[in-house]
Motif scaffolding. Structure first.
Motif, PDB file in Angstrom:
ATOM      1  N   ARG A  57       0.880  -1.303  -0.015  1.00  0.00           N
ATOM      2  CA  ARG A  57      -0.340  -0.108   0.065  1.00  0.00           C
ATOM      3  C   ARG A  57       0.864   1.300   0.112  1.00  0.00           C
ATOM      4  O   ARG A  57       1.878   1.354   0.871  1.00  0.00           O
ATOM      5  N   ILE A  58       0.577   2.240  -0.836  1.00  0.00           N
ATOM      6  CA  ILE A  58       1.378   3.298  -1.226  1.00  0.00           C
ATOM      7  C   ILE A  58       0.504   4.546  -0.930  1.00  0.00           C
ATOM      8  O   ILE A  58      -0.498   4.794  -1.290  1.00  0.00           O
ATOM      9  N   ASP A  59       1.207   5.412  -0.211  1.00  0.00           N
ATOM     10  CA  ASP A  59       0.775   7.008   0.137  1.00  0.00           C
ATOM     11  C   ASP A  59       1.787   7.719  -0.325  1.00  0.00           C
ATOM     12  O   ASP A  59       2.563   8.123   0.336  1.00  0.00           O
ATOM     13  N   THR A  65       7.260   9.465   0.707  1.00  0.00           N
ATOM     14  CA  THR A  65       6.229   8.437   0.346  1.00  0.00           C
ATOM     15  C   THR A  65       6.141   7.474   1.390  1.00  0.00           C
ATOM     16  O   THR A  65       7.194   6.973   1.728  1.00  0.00           O
ATOM     17  N   ILE A  67       5.056   3.522   2.509  1.00  0.00           N
ATOM     18  CA  ILE A  67       4.898   2.163   1.779  1.00  0.00           C
ATOM     19  C   ILE A  67       4.616   1.280   3.148  1.00  0.00           C
ATOM     20  O   ILE A  67       5.592   1.074   3.664  1.00  0.00           O
ATOM     21  N   VAL A 167      -2.733   2.054  -4.286  1.00  0.00           N
ATOM     22  CA  VAL A 167      -1.970   3.309  -4.114  1.00  0.00           C
ATOM     23  C   VAL A 167      -3.233   4.221  -3.969  1.00  0.00           C
ATOM     24  O   VAL A 167      -4.074   4.252  -4.692  1.00  0.00           O
ATOM     25  N   THR A 196      -8.646   7.318   2.471  1.00  0.00           N
ATOM     26  CA  THR A 196      -7.513   7.272   3.339  1.00  0.00           C
ATOM     27  C   THR A 196      -7.649   7.887   4.704  1.00  0.00           C
ATOM     28  O   THR A 196      -7.521   7.484   5.656  1.00  0.00           O
ATOM     29  N   HIS A 209       3.284   9.200   7.149  1.00  0.00           N
ATOM     30  CA  HIS A 209       3.023   8.517   5.670  1.00  0.00           C
ATOM     31  C   HIS A 209       2.784   7.104   5.911  1.00  0.00           C
ATOM     32  O   HIS A 209       2.052   6.559   5.039  1.00  0.00           O
ATOM     33  N   THR A 210       3.696   6.481   6.759  1.00  0.00           N
ATOM     34  CA  THR A 210       3.512   5.115   6.769  1.00  0.00           C
ATOM     35  C   THR A 210       2.138   4.746   7.400  1.00  0.00           C
ATOM     36  O   THR A 210       1.648   3.620   6.801  1.00  0.00           O
ATOM     37  N   ALA A 213      -0.325   5.051   4.579  1.00  0.00           N
ATOM     38  CA  ALA A 213      -0.370   4.092   3.781  1.00  0.00           C
ATOM     39  C   ALA A 213      -0.927   2.595   4.208  1.00  0.00           C
ATOM     40  O   ALA A 213      -1.489   1.865   3.539  1.00  0.00           O
TER      41      ALA A 213
END
Length: 334
Positions: A57-59, A65, A67, A167, A196, A209-210, A213
Motif C-alpha cells: 500500500r502506497i501513500d 512517500t 509504503i 495506491v 484514506t 506517511h506510513t 499507507a
C-alpha cells in the motif's frame, strides 16, 4: 517482520525477528540484505511452503512517500456469523525524496551556463531550438519521485510475496507514476485521499506517511488494524554520485579535481559500514554511510555529525545503492 526467501531466492511469508535469529543461530538461514533485513533459508522451497501473499500500500507525497506491506485475514464469528477482516502491518518504509536538491542543482547549473555565456568568454550559443520534450515528459524533480517509488516497490516484490498493489491517487494519476500492470505485473487499485483519511480516523491512527499507507484501500467498519510495525525503515534518496570530476566555486569555476577511481581500500562512497573506533572523541561503534578518501582516512556519518577514522576500523555491511537507511519508532496514537 523479517523478509524470508527460499533456497532459490523466491519470497516466502515474513517471520518474526526472534524466529529469524533462531534460524540463523541454527545454521538454517543466511543474511541476504541488511537494510531492510532479508534472510534466505537453506532447506526450504516455495513449492512445499504455504504462501498466502501480501499487499503493498502506497501513500505518495511531495517530500516523502509511505509504503506499507500488509496481510489481511478474514475471520467469522461463530455465533453471529459476521465476517471481519484483520489487517496486520508487516513492514513499513518511509521513502524520503530529494526533489528539492535536484531542483537546486539544476538551477545552479543553469546559472553557471548563463554566466559563461554573458561573461567575456568564448561564444557559446544557446541550444534551445533543436531540443524537444518527449511525450509524457516530467520535470526531473518529479521524475525522480516516480523512479524512486517504482524502484522501491519493485524491490519489495522481490523480498515479499506481493499479490496486489494499492495506491492513493496523487496530483498526477497512477499512469504518470509508472504504476500499472504492465510495469510490475500485479493488479493495481487506486483510492482517493478522502478514503484514506476516513479509514485512518476509523482505526484511530495518528497522521504519518506510513500509517496513511496502512489505511490505503478498503478498510471499513468490518476491517480492524490489529498490528502496525513498531519501527519504520527510513530510506533517504542520496544519489549515486555525479559524472563531474571537479568541484566548482560559487562562480562556476573548478576549484578542485576528484580522482577517477571511486573505490579506495575496499570501500566506495555510499557503502553501509560499521565502524569500531577504539579511541578519541567518537570512540565506540557506529553504523552509517561512508565517504571515502584516497588517503585511507574515511568519513562515516553518525547521528548529529560525522567521524573520521581509518579504513582498518570499518566493516562492510552492504554496498551502496543510492539510499541511506535509518530506523525510527512508530507511534500510532493520535
Amino acid at each position: 517482520m523479517v523478509a524470508v526467501l527460499d533456497r532459490n531466492g523466491c519470497p516466502l511469508m515474513p517471520c518474526h525477528p526472534a524466529r529469524a535469529r533462531r534460524l540463523m543461530a541454527g545454521g538454517r538461514a543466511v543474511v541476504v540484505k541488511t537494510a531492510p533485513f532479508v534472510i534466505r533459508l537453506k532447506d526450504r522451497v516455495a513449492e512445499s511452503s504455504e504462501v498466502s501473499g501480501v499487499a503493498v500500500r502506497i501513500d505518495p507525497g511531495s517530500k516523502g512517500t509511505g509504503i506499507a506491506v500488509t496481510a489481511d485475514v478474514e475471520c467469522s464469528d461463530r455465533v453471529s456469523g459476521e465476517v471481519t477482516t484483520s489487517r496486520r502491518g508487516l513492514h513499513a518504509t518511509e521513502l524520503q525524496h530529494r526533489g528539492a536538491q535536484i531542483h537546486k542543482s539544476m538551477r545552479q547549473r543553469a546559472d553557471h551556463r548563463r554566466r559563461r555565456r554573458g561573461a567575456n568568454l568564448r561564444f557559446r550559443a544557446p541550444r534551445f531550438l533543436n531540443r524537444s520534450r518527449p511525450k509524457g515528459w516530467l520535470a526531473p524533480s518529479l521524475q525522480h519521485r516516480v523512479d524512486t517509488t517504482l524502484s522501491t516497490v519493485a524491490r519489495l516484490t522481490r523480498w515479499f510475496p506481493v499479490t496486489e498493489l494499492h495506491v492513493e491517487r496523487a496530483a498526477f494519476d497512477t499512469a504518470a507514476l509508472g504504476l500499472d500492470l504492465e510495469s510490475l505485473g500485479l493488479p493495481l487499485s487506486a483510492w482517493s485521499g478522502g478514503r484514506t483519511k476516513y479509514n485512518r480516523s476509523m482505526q484511530g491512527l495518528a497522521k504519518s506517511h506510513t500509517l496513511d499507507a496502512l489505511a490505503v484501500g478498503e478498510a471499513g467498519p468490518s476491517t480492524r488494524v490489529v498490528r502496525y510495525p513498531g519501527t519504520v525503515l527510513v530510506t533517504s534518496a542520496c544519489g549515486r554520485g555525479s559524472y563531474a570530476r571537479t568541484r566548482s566555486d560559487k562562480h562556476g569555476f573548478p576549484r578542485l579535481y576528484l580522482p577517477r577511481q571511486k573505490q579506495h581500500h575496499g570501500f566506495a562512497t555510499g557503502d553501509l559500514v560499521r565502524a569500531h573506533i577504539p579511541r578519541g572523541k567518537y570512540r565506540g561503534t557506529h553504523t552509517g554511510r561512508v565517504a571515502v578518501r584516497a588517503s585511507g582516512t574515511h568519513r562515516i556519518s553518525i547521528p548529529g555529525g560525522y567521524a573520521d577514522t581509518s579504513h582498518s576500523n570499518l566493516r562492510l555491511l552492504q554496498r551502496g545503492d543510492g539510499y541511506a537507511y535509518t530506523m525510527r519508532k512508530e507511534d500510532a496514537r493520535p
